[in-house]
Design a protein around this motif. Structure first.
Motif, PDB file in Angstrom:
ATOM      1  N   SER A 201      55.472  -5.093  22.610  1.00 15.17           N
ATOM      2  CA  SER A 201      54.668  -6.301  22.411  1.00 15.17           C
ATOM      3  C   SER A 201      53.192  -6.084  22.101  1.00 15.17           C
ATOM      4  O   SER A 201      52.335  -6.755  22.676  1.00 15.17           O
ATOM      5  CB  SER A 201      54.796  -7.219  23.639  1.00 15.17           C
ATOM      6  OG  SER A 201      56.139  -7.504  23.903  1.00 15.17           O
ATOM      7  N   ALA A 245      54.312  -9.939  27.389  1.00 14.28           N
ATOM      8  CA  ALA A 245      54.169 -10.873  26.270  1.00 14.28           C
ATOM      9  C   ALA A 245      52.740 -11.382  26.019  1.00 14.28           C
ATOM     10  O   ALA A 245      52.525 -12.575  25.871  1.00 14.28           O
ATOM     11  CB  ALA A 245      55.126 -12.069  26.457  1.00 14.28           C
ATOM     12  N   THR A 288      58.798 -17.650  27.910  1.00 15.36           N
ATOM     13  CA  THR A 288      58.213 -16.370  27.491  1.00 15.36           C
ATOM     14  C   THR A 288      57.791 -16.410  26.016  1.00 15.36           C
ATOM     15  O   THR A 288      57.907 -17.442  25.358  1.00 15.36           O
ATOM     16  CB  THR A 288      59.187 -15.195  27.755  1.00 15.36           C
ATOM     17  OG1 THR A 288      58.511 -13.952  27.495  1.00 15.36           O
ATOM     18  CG2 THR A 288      60.423 -15.277  26.877  1.00 15.36           C
ATOM     19  N   GLU A 289      57.261 -15.273  25.518  1.00 16.91           N
ATOM     20  CA  GLU A 289      56.853 -15.102  24.127  1.00 16.91           C
ATOM     21  C   GLU A 289      55.844 -16.145  23.648  1.00 16.91           C
ATOM     22  O   GLU A 289      56.017 -16.761  22.594  1.00 16.91           O
ATOM     23  CB  GLU A 289      58.080 -15.112  23.196  1.00 16.91           C
ATOM     24  CG  GLU A 289      59.089 -14.048  23.560  1.00 16.91           C
ATOM     25  CD  GLU A 289      60.214 -13.915  22.562  1.00 16.91           C
ATOM     26  OE1 GLU A 289      60.452 -12.804  22.102  1.00 16.91           O
ATOM     27  OE2 GLU A 289      60.868 -14.944  22.253  1.00 16.91           O
ATOM     28  N   PRO A 309      68.035 -20.480  25.006  1.00 18.96           N
ATOM     29  CA  PRO A 309      66.672 -20.165  24.550  1.00 18.96           C
ATOM     30  C   PRO A 309      66.314 -20.860  23.241  1.00 18.96           C
ATOM     31  O   PRO A 309      67.018 -20.710  22.242  1.00 18.96           O
ATOM     32  CB  PRO A 309      66.682 -18.642  24.399  1.00 18.96           C
ATOM     33  CG  PRO A 309      68.115 -18.243  24.331  1.00 18.96           C
ATOM     34  CD  PRO A 309      68.892 -19.279  25.064  1.00 18.96           C
ATOM     35  N   TYR A 330      70.421 -20.033  20.097  1.00 24.42           N
ATOM     36  CA  TYR A 330      69.521 -18.911  20.375  1.00 24.42           C
ATOM     37  C   TYR A 330      68.437 -18.869  19.304  1.00 24.42           C
ATOM     38  O   TYR A 330      68.672 -18.414  18.181  1.00 24.42           O
ATOM     39  CB  TYR A 330      70.313 -17.600  20.383  1.00 24.42           C
ATOM     40  CG  TYR A 330      69.586 -16.396  20.976  1.00 24.42           C
ATOM     41  CD1 TYR A 330      69.770 -16.030  22.311  1.00 24.42           C
ATOM     42  CD2 TYR A 330      68.737 -15.616  20.192  1.00 24.42           C
ATOM     43  CE1 TYR A 330      69.128 -14.924  22.842  1.00 24.42           C
ATOM     44  CE2 TYR A 330      68.090 -14.510  20.732  1.00 24.42           C
ATOM     45  CZ  TYR A 330      68.292 -14.170  22.056  1.00 24.42           C
ATOM     46  OH  TYR A 330      67.659 -13.065  22.589  1.00 24.42           O
ATOM     47  N   VAL A 332      64.486 -17.659  19.156  1.00 23.29           N
ATOM     48  CA  VAL A 332      63.456 -17.015  19.985  1.00 23.29           C
ATOM     49  C   VAL A 332      62.292 -16.492  19.144  1.00 23.29           C
ATOM     50  O   VAL A 332      62.352 -16.470  17.920  1.00 23.29           O
ATOM     51  CB  VAL A 332      64.070 -15.846  20.796  1.00 23.29           C
ATOM     52  CG1 VAL A 332      65.135 -16.352  21.752  1.00 23.29           C
ATOM     53  CG2 VAL A 332      64.651 -14.775  19.872  1.00 23.29           C
ATOM     54  N   THR A 333      61.243 -16.053  19.836  1.00 27.21           N
ATOM     55  CA  THR A 333      60.055 -15.418  19.260  1.00 27.21           C
ATOM     56  C   THR A 333      59.379 -16.272  18.171  1.00 27.21           C
ATOM     57  O   THR A 333      59.208 -15.838  17.030  1.00 27.21           O
ATOM     58  CB  THR A 333      60.387 -14.019  18.661  1.00 27.21           C
ATOM     59  OG1 THR A 333      61.461 -13.421  19.397  1.00 27.21           O
ATOM     60  CG2 THR A 333      59.179 -13.105  18.740  1.00 27.21           C
ATOM     61  N   PHE A 353      71.451 -11.704  14.479  1.00 23.18           N
ATOM     62  CA  PHE A 353      70.098 -12.144  14.797  1.00 23.18           C
ATOM     63  C   PHE A 353      69.264 -12.033  13.528  1.00 23.18           C
ATOM     64  O   PHE A 353      69.064 -10.940  13.003  1.00 23.18           O
ATOM     65  CB  PHE A 353      69.513 -11.285  15.906  1.00 23.18           C
ATOM     66  CG  PHE A 353      70.256 -11.434  17.209  1.00 23.18           C
ATOM     67  CD1 PHE A 353      69.860 -12.376  18.141  1.00 23.18           C
ATOM     68  CD2 PHE A 353      71.374 -10.655  17.482  1.00 23.18           C
ATOM     69  CE1 PHE A 353      70.557 -12.539  19.335  1.00 23.18           C
ATOM     70  CE2 PHE A 353      72.074 -10.808  18.673  1.00 23.18           C
ATOM     71  CZ  PHE A 353      71.670 -11.756  19.600  1.00 23.18           C
ATOM     72  N   GLU A 375      64.097  -8.658  14.825  1.00 25.08           N
ATOM     73  CA  GLU A 375      63.281  -8.934  16.010  1.00 25.08           C
ATOM     74  C   GLU A 375      61.808  -8.975  15.631  1.00 25.08           C
ATOM     75  O   GLU A 375      61.419  -8.442  14.603  1.00 25.08           O
ATOM     76  CB  GLU A 375      63.431  -7.796  17.047  1.00 25.08           C
ATOM     77  CG  GLU A 375      64.728  -7.776  17.803  1.00 25.08           C
ATOM     78  CD  GLU A 375      64.803  -6.618  18.797  1.00 25.08           C
ATOM     79  OE1 GLU A 375      63.761  -6.030  19.115  1.00 25.08           O
ATOM     80  OE2 GLU A 375      65.915  -6.313  19.228  1.00 25.08           O
TER      81      GLU A 375
ATOM     82  N   SER B 114      65.856 -10.744  21.439  1.00 22.52           N
ATOM     83  CA  SER B 114      64.428 -10.497  21.627  1.00 22.52           C
ATOM     84  C   SER B 114      64.126  -9.609  22.836  1.00 22.52           C
ATOM     85  O   SER B 114      64.662  -9.815  23.920  1.00 22.52           O
ATOM     86  CB  SER B 114      63.739 -11.855  21.788  1.00 22.52           C
ATOM     87  OG  SER B 114      62.618 -11.767  22.605  1.00 22.52           O
ATOM     88  N   GLU B 116      61.311  -9.417  24.558  1.00 22.34           N
ATOM     89  CA  GLU B 116      60.626 -10.151  25.626  1.00 22.34           C
ATOM     90  C   GLU B 116      61.582 -11.115  26.332  1.00 22.34           C
ATOM     91  O   GLU B 116      61.505 -11.299  27.535  1.00 22.34           O
ATOM     92  CB  GLU B 116      59.408 -10.903  25.070  1.00 22.34           C
ATOM     93  CG  GLU B 116      58.188 -10.013  24.838  1.00 22.34           C
ATOM     94  CD  GLU B 116      57.487  -9.576  26.131  1.00 22.34           C
ATOM     95  OE1 GLU B 116      57.893 -10.020  27.232  1.00 22.34           O
ATOM     96  OE2 GLU B 116      56.533  -8.781  26.032  1.00 22.34           O
ATOM     97  N   TYR B 117      62.487 -11.746  25.578  1.00 20.85           N
ATOM     98  CA  TYR B 117      63.452 -12.632  26.245  1.00 20.85           C
ATOM     99  C   TYR B 117      64.367 -11.794  27.132  1.00 20.85           C
ATOM    100  O   TYR B 117      64.698 -12.204  28.262  1.00 20.85           O
ATOM    101  CB  TYR B 117      64.268 -13.444  25.230  1.00 20.85           C
ATOM    102  CG  TYR B 117      65.133 -14.482  25.905  1.00 20.85           C
ATOM    103  CD1 TYR B 117      64.568 -15.620  26.469  1.00 20.85           C
ATOM    104  CD2 TYR B 117      66.513 -14.293  26.030  1.00 20.85           C
ATOM    105  CE1 TYR B 117      65.347 -16.552  27.133  1.00 20.85           C
ATOM    106  CE2 TYR B 117      67.301 -15.223  26.680  1.00 20.85           C
ATOM    107  CZ  TYR B 117      66.723 -16.353  27.229  1.00 20.85           C
ATOM    108  OH  TYR B 117      67.492 -17.272  27.892  1.00 20.85           O
TER     109      TYR B 117
END
Lengths: 429, 177
Positions: A201, A245, A288-289, A309, A330, A332-333, A353, A375, B114, B116-117
Motif C-alpha cells: 500500500s 491503507a 478499508t481502502e 464488499p 465484490y 473493492v479498491t 478480478f 489489484e 484486494s 487491503e480487504y
C-alpha cells in the motif's frame, strides 16, 4: 588498426554509457512492453538533433520511446538530423506521412553542460507549435528527453504528459521485499526500503517527496511515512492490532488510515506525524481502502457493511456513508481519477478480478481488462492511464491501461514479482 | 518484568559478587569449579539457573494439543468452525492458568482479491478467535489480534487445497513473536 569510424563509434558508446548511468542491476530493471495502442495515433517524426551526436541521439531516443510507449503516437522514419532553427520542407514531411515534426540542436555550454534546443512543427498547418531550450548536465539526458516528450504530448493532445513522473511499486524476490521508485518509463529504479517482511500500500504525498506505506517488519502491519530524498521515516500509526491503507489528503496534511484498535478495521484520520487521531466512520463490519476525492471533500472506501464488499463514500470530516457500487458481490479498491469524474476499482466477475471504471455522473461501468487477478489501481496524474497489478503465468506483473481501454502496457522485472503500484504526482518545477 | 524473575536476577547477581570478592577469578591457575558459586563459607549451595518463568509454560505449549496453533476458515468467512472449538478451549484454559503469558493472534487470508480487504478479513478472523478466547476466560490484555492478510501464505499454489491452508489464524505465545 582502428578506423576513425570505429573509434568514433566506440567513443560514442562510452559516452552514452557515462551519460546514462546504467549501473543499477539489470535484473531489477522494470521493462515496459506495449500490448495495445490507441485507435488514432498521431504520426510524428523526431529527428536526431544536430551537434554532439552522443547526447543528441540519446535524447531523441528517449523522446521517441516515451511518445511511442504512450500508445498515442506512431513514429515516422526521421532520416538525417535537423537543427532547431532549420527551414522545414513541409511538403516533404507530409509526403512521408508525418503530421508533426520535432527537430533540435545540442551545443556545449559552460561547466561541462549542454544546451538542448528543440522545436515542434505542425506539418498539416505548416507552423511552429513552439520550442524550448534546456541547459543540462551530462547526467540529465533522460530527464531532458522526458521534458521534451511532455511538451510535445501537451501541445498535440491538450493534456499534460506524464513522462517526467515517477512510480513506486514493490518487488518480491525469495525472502526479500523491496519498495522501489522508478521513472515512469521503468528506468533508474532505486530501492527506498528493503525488508525481509512484506511491504504493501505505498501512497505518494501530493508533493511527491514522501511515501506512506504499510510495513510488516515488526511482525504486524504498521503505517510509516518515508521521505525519499533523506531516507528518513517515522511511524505514522502503530496502535494495538493492525494499521494499514494510508491515503493522503490532497493538501498533504492528513492521512486517512485503517486501524483496528477499537475492534474491526475502521477508518481514522490523523496528521502525517501520527498525531490527532480521529475516527471517521463506524460500521459493524470492515471499512478499508480509503481514498480522498481530488477536491478533498469525500473519502471513498471499501466496506462490507451491506453484506458484501462494495465502494462507499463519506464526507472527509466523517458522516453518513453513501453506497456507490451496486452490481455484483465484490467491488473493492475505489480510486478516483485526477479530475474526480470517474472511479477505477476492482470488480469480481464470475471468479475473475478485473479492473473496472465507473463514470460517476452516469454510473455507467466498463471492464477495462480481460485478465483475472487485477489489484491496486492507480491513476496517472493526467488521468489517461491506470496502472494496476496483475498476474501472468503465476508471476506478479504491473500493467497499465488507458481509461478508454485501448492502450495497454505490461511492466515486469526479470527476477521477481512486482506488485502494489502507485503512480506519483506531477513534478513541481 | 515480574517479581519472581526479578528476584532470581538479584540472587544471581549476589552470587557472582560473592564469587568476585574471593579474588579467585583473577588467579590464572584457578580451576573451573573454583569459579562457580557452589562454595560460599564452605556450605553447599544448590545451583539454580535463572530462567524466564515463561520457560516452563512455553515448554507446555510445544506439546500435546497446545502445539496445535492454527484455526482454519471457510472462504470469505470469519466464523470459527465447531471442529476447532476444543482446540480454542485448550488454549483458553492455558491462558487462564498462565496469566503472565501473552498471545499474538495472526489472521490470514487467501490471495484472491484486494490485499487491503484481505488484511481486514484476516483481522476479522483474528478478532473472532480473540473474542472466543476472552469469552472462555482469557484476559483482553493478554491477547493482541493482528492481521497478515494474504502476505504470508503457508501454501502458494493457486488452488482451493492451498487457499484453504491460507485462510487461518495462527496463535503465537510470548517468546514466539
Amino acid at each position: 588498426m582502428m578506423t576513425d569510424l570505429m573509434k568514433s563509434a566506440l567513443l560514442r558508446a562510452a559516452f552514452a554509457l557515462a551519460v546514462f548511468s546504467l549501473s543499477f542491476a539489470a535484473r531489477a530493471q522494470l521493462t515496459i512492453e506495449i500490448t495495445g495502442a490507441g485507435a488514432n495515433r498521431i504520426p510524428i517524426a523526431i529527428t536526431d538533433f544536430v551537434g554532439e551526436p552522443g547526447v543528441s541521439r540519446a535524447v531523441a531516443l528517449v523522446v521517441r520511446a516515451d511518445l511511442e510507449r504512450s500508445g498515442l503516437f506512431k513514429l515516422v522514419e526521421a532520416g538525417t538530423p535537423l537543427a532547431e532553427n532549420a527551414a522545414v520542407n513541409f511538403a516533404d514531411w507530409k509526403a512521408r506521412g508525418a503530421d508533426a515534426l520535432v527537430v533540435g540542436s545540442v551545443a556545449p555550454a559552460a561547466n561541462g553542460r549542454f544546451e538542448v534546443r528543440f522545436r515542434l512543427h505542425d506539418v498539416q498547418k505548416q507552423a511552429s507549435l513552439g520550442g524550448l531550450a534546456y541547459v543540462m548536465t551530462p547526467q540529465q539526458g533522460r530527464a531532458t528527453g522526458h521534458r521534451i516528450a511532455d511538451f510535445v504530448y501537451e501541445k498535440l493532445l491538450g493534456e499534460p504528459g506524464i513522462f517526467s513522473t515517477r512510480i513506486a511499486y514493490v518487488v518480491k524476490s525469495p525472502g526479500r521485499f523491496e519498495l522501489q521508485i522508478a521513472d515512469a518509463d521503468g528506468m533508474n529504479a532505486q530501492t527506498a526500503l528493503a525488508s525481509r517482511e512484506p511491504i504493501i500500500s505505498p501512497a505518494w504525498s501530493p508533493d511527491g517527496t514522501r511515501l506512506a506505506y504499510v510495513s510488516f517488519e515488526s511482525k504486524k502491519p504498521v503505517v510509516y511515512v518515508h521521505s525519499l530524498a533523506t531516507g528518513r521515516r517515522h511511524v505514522a500509526a502503530n496502535f494495538k492490532g493492525s494499521n494499514s491503507a494510508p491515503a493522503w489528503s490532497p493538501d498533504g496534511n492528513k492521512l486517512a488510515v485503517v486501524l483496528t484498535k477499537d475492534g474491526a478495521s475502521q477508518l481514522y484520520s490523523l496528521n502525517a506525524d501520527g498525531s490527532g487521531v480521529v475516527r471517521l466512520a463506524s460500521s459493524a463490519g470492515i471499512d478499508t481502502e480509503p481514498f480522498f476525492s481530488p477536491d478533498g471533500k469525500y473519502i471513498y472506501f471499501t466496506s462490507d457493511r451491506g453484506g458484501s464488499p462494495q465502494a462507499y463514500r463519506i464526507e472527509a470530516g466523517g458522516g453518513t456513508a453513501q453506497r456507490i457500487t451496486f452490481e455484483g458481490s465484490y467491488n473493492v479498491t475505489p480510486r478516483l481519477s485526477p479530475d474526480g469524474k470517474s472511479m477505477a476499482y476492482v470488480s469480481r466477475n464470475g471468479g475473475r478480478f478485473q479492473l473496472t471504471l465507473m463514470d460517476l455522473a452516469t454510473r455507467q461501468t466498463q471492464i477495462l481488462t480481460d485478465s483475472d487477478k487485477d489489484e491496486s489501481p492507480s491513476f496517472a496524474p493526467n488521468g489517461r492511464m491506470i496502472l494496476y497489478a496483475s498476474e501472468i503465468g503465476g508471476r506478479g506483473v504491473l500493467a497499465a491501461v488507458s481509461s478508454d481501454g485501448r492502450v495497454k502496457q505490461k511492466l515486469s522485472v526479470q527476477a521477481g514479482d512486482v506488485r502494489e503500484p502507485a503512480w506519483g504526482p506531477f513534478l513541481k518545477n | 518484568m515480574n517479581i519472581r524473575n526479578g528476584l532470581m536476577i538479584v540472587l544471581g547477581a549476589t552470587l557472582i559478587a560473592g564469587c568476585g570478592t574471593t579474588g579467585e577469578a583473577e588467579q590464572p591457575g584457578a580451576s573451573v569449579e573454583d569459579r562457580s558459586a557452589r562454595k560460599i563459607d564452605g556450605a553447599e549451595v544448590k545451583p539454580v539457573t535463572a530462567v524466564d518463568p515463561m520457560g516452563a509454560a512455553l515448554a507446555a505449549v510445544k506439546q500435546g494439543v497446545l502445539a496445535k496453533r492454527s484455526v482454519f476458515f471457510d472462504y470469505d468467512s470469519y466464523v470459527i468452525k465447531d471442529e476447532f472449538k476444543s482446540l480454542v478451549e485448550a488454549h483458553a484454559q492455558f491462558l487462564v492458568a498462565n496469566p503472565k503469558v501473552k498471545m499474538l493472534i495472526q489472521g490470514n487470508a487467501d490471495e484472491r482479491g484486494s490485499r487491503e480487504y484481505n488484511l481486514a478479513l484476516g483481522q476479522k478472523r483474528a478478532e473472532a478467535l480473540k473474542k472466543m478466547l476472552s469469552l472462555l476466560g482469557a484476559r483482553e490484555d493478554q491477547i493482541e489480534a493482528v492481521s497478515l492478510g494474504e502476505e504470508k501464505p503457508r501454501c502458494s499454489e493457486g488452488n482451493e487445497a492451498c487457499w484453504s491452508q491460507n485462510r487461518r489464524d495462527d496463535m503465537l505465545y510470548t517468546g514466539e513473536f
